[in-house]
Design a protein around this motif. Structure first.
Motif, mmCIF file in Angstrom:
data_model
loop_
_atom_site.group_PDB
_atom_site.id
_atom_site.type_symbol
_atom_site.label_atom_id
_atom_site.label_comp_id
_atom_site.label_asym_id
_atom_site.label_seq_id
_atom_site.Cartn_x
_atom_site.Cartn_y
_atom_site.Cartn_z
ATOM 1 N N SER A 18 34.531 43.221 49.122
ATOM 2 C CA SER A 18 34.305 42.998 50.551
ATOM 3 C C SER A 18 34.470 41.538 50.952
ATOM 4 C CB SER A 18 32.916 43.496 50.958
ATOM 5 O OG SER A 18 31.926 42.780 50.252
ATOM 6 N N THR A 19 34.250 40.598 50.027
ATOM 7 C CA THR A 19 34.348 39.178 50.385
ATOM 8 C C THR A 19 35.332 38.396 49.521
ATOM 9 O OG1 THR A 19 32.551 38.539 48.907
ATOM 10 C CG2 THR A 19 31.956 39.119 51.186
ATOM 11 N N ARG A 20 35.743 38.992 48.397
ATOM 12 C CA ARG A 20 36.614 38.272 47.478
ATOM 13 C C ARG A 20 37.653 39.182 46.855
ATOM 14 N NH1 ARG A 20 31.982 35.479 43.906
ATOM 15 N NH2 ARG A 20 31.120 37.564 44.035
ATOM 16 N N THR A 21 38.760 38.573 46.455
ATOM 17 C CA THR A 21 39.783 39.248 45.667
ATOM 18 C C THR A 21 39.679 38.690 44.260
ATOM 19 O OG1 THR A 21 41.246 39.488 47.570
ATOM 20 C CG2 THR A 21 42.267 39.614 45.401
ATOM 21 N N VAL A 22 39.740 39.571 43.263
ATOM 22 C CA VAL A 22 39.622 39.144 41.872
ATOM 23 C C VAL A 22 40.917 39.471 41.135
ATOM 24 C CG1 VAL A 22 38.330 39.362 39.714
ATOM 25 C CG2 VAL A 22 37.140 39.591 41.909
ATOM 26 N N LEU A 28 40.855 35.299 31.508
ATOM 27 C CA LEU A 28 40.351 34.604 32.692
ATOM 28 C C LEU A 28 40.319 35.507 33.922
ATOM 29 C CD1 LEU A 28 42.312 31.264 32.260
ATOM 30 C CD2 LEU A 28 39.956 31.747 31.578
ATOM 31 N N ALA A 29 39.300 35.298 34.740
ATOM 32 C CA ALA A 29 39.186 35.996 36.023
ATOM 33 C C ALA A 29 39.165 34.944 37.125
ATOM 34 C CB ALA A 29 37.908 36.833 36.072
ATOM 35 N N VAL A 30 39.950 35.153 38.164
ATOM 36 C CA VAL A 30 40.016 34.247 39.301
ATOM 37 C C VAL A 30 39.469 34.981 40.514
ATOM 38 C CG1 VAL A 30 41.520 32.838 40.769
ATOM 39 C CG2 VAL A 30 42.077 33.146 38.337
ATOM 40 N N LYS A 31 38.402 34.450 41.106
ATOM 41 C CA LYS A 31 37.827 35.033 42.318
ATOM 42 C C LYS A 31 38.264 34.173 43.501
ATOM 43 C CE LYS A 31 33.700 37.089 40.268
ATOM 44 N NZ LYS A 31 32.237 37.166 40.357
ATOM 45 N N ILE A 32 38.960 34.791 44.433
ATOM 46 C CA ILE A 32 39.445 34.089 45.604
ATOM 47 C C ILE A 32 38.585 34.498 46.791
ATOM 48 C CG2 ILE A 32 41.429 33.697 47.110
ATOM 49 C CD1 ILE A 32 43.155 34.612 44.628
ATOM 50 N N GLY A 33 37.872 33.531 47.345
ATOM 51 C CA GLY A 33 36.985 33.801 48.473
ATOM 52 C C GLY A 33 37.792 34.081 49.731
ATOM 53 N N ARG A 34 37.492 35.208 50.375
ATOM 54 C CA ARG A 34 38.145 35.556 51.635
ATOM 55 C C ARG A 34 37.172 35.225 52.758
ATOM 56 N NH1 ARG A 34 39.033 40.902 49.415
ATOM 57 N NH2 ARG A 34 38.153 41.677 51.333
ATOM 58 N N GLY A 35 37.470 34.182 53.493
ATOM 59 C CA GLY A 35 36.601 33.796 54.597
ATOM 60 C C GLY A 35 35.388 33.028 54.123
ATOM 61 N N LEU A 74 36.848 30.227 38.888
ATOM 62 C CA LEU A 74 37.410 30.658 37.612
ATOM 63 C C LEU A 74 36.270 31.027 36.680
ATOM 64 C CD1 LEU A 74 40.056 30.866 35.925
ATOM 65 C CD2 LEU A 74 39.605 28.517 35.180
ATOM 66 N N MET A 75 36.359 32.235 36.105
ATOM 67 C CA MET A 75 35.318 32.734 35.203
ATOM 68 C C MET A 75 35.974 33.361 33.982
ATOM 69 S SD MET A 75 32.863 34.633 38.004
ATOM 70 C CE MET A 75 31.331 34.589 37.094
ATOM 71 N N ARG A 76 35.168 33.645 32.983
ATOM 72 C CA ARG A 76 35.647 34.429 31.846
ATOM 73 C C ARG A 76 35.893 35.859 32.340
ATOM 74 N NH1 ARG A 76 37.049 31.027 28.362
ATOM 75 N NH2 ARG A 76 35.490 29.700 27.424
ATOM 76 N N ALA A 77 36.869 36.514 31.764
ATOM 77 C CA ALA A 77 37.119 37.913 32.093
ATOM 78 C C ALA A 77 36.333 38.799 31.133
ATOM 79 C CB ALA A 77 38.605 38.230 31.992
ATOM 80 N N ALA A 78 35.842 39.902 31.638
ATOM 81 C CA ALA A 78 35.095 40.857 30.819
ATOM 82 C C ALA A 78 35.647 42.251 31.078
ATOM 83 C CB ALA A 78 33.613 40.804 31.178
#
Length: 142
Positions: A18-22, A28-35, A74-78
């Motif tokens: 609802s707020t981010r695209t992962v 690696l996991a990249v979370k992109i904040g939307r808004g 940027l986070m570790r991917a699980a």
């Protein structure tokens, strides 16, 4: 978790919340904040991960880096938790406990499959920004 079947983490995938695209690329996991809410959620996860004690930090997916304004985290991917695993964890009450330790009054996550995953053999919260969804709860206005 004993008795669980070994499943491999996909090497890459995309998930929209609802707020981010992962985006996940290998480890690696990249979370992109939307808004503004997405950026606030990213900054909240960084702040929480840095300030909690070691026991609590072990239940959180590790934060590696974040842009100053929270656009990219940027986070570790699980490996994501399956719905069947989440049902069993809820039924046996074996999700990690987030006890009351000021200043954090409530658990920063929900106990649903999409918010949890396996990092090696450790169950970790992948999304732990619930308190930041509707208000600015960052210390010092980060």
């Amino acid at each position: 978790m004993s008795g669980r079947t070994k499943q491999r983490r996909p090497s890459s995938f995309l998930r929209k919340g609802s707020t981010r695209t992962v985006l996940v690329f290998g480890p690696l996991a990249v979370k992109i904040g939307r808004g503004a809410r997405g950026r606030r959620c990213n900054r909240f996860e960084v702040s929480l991960y840095r300030r909690v004690n070691a026991r609590r930090r072990a239940t959180l997916c590790p934060v590696l880096w974040c842009t100053p304004r929270g656009r990219i985290l940027l986070m570790r991917a699980a490996r994501p938790l399956t719905e069947a695993e989440a049902i069993m964890l809820r039924a046996t009450r074996t999700f990690p406990d987030w006890d009351y330790v000021p200043p954090d009054e409530t658990a920063p996550f929900e106990y649903k499959a999409s918010d949890w995953g396996w990092l090696k053999d450790r169950l970790v919260a992948l999304d732990y920004s619930a308190p930041a969804l509707f208000e600015d709860v960052l210390p010092g206005g980060l």
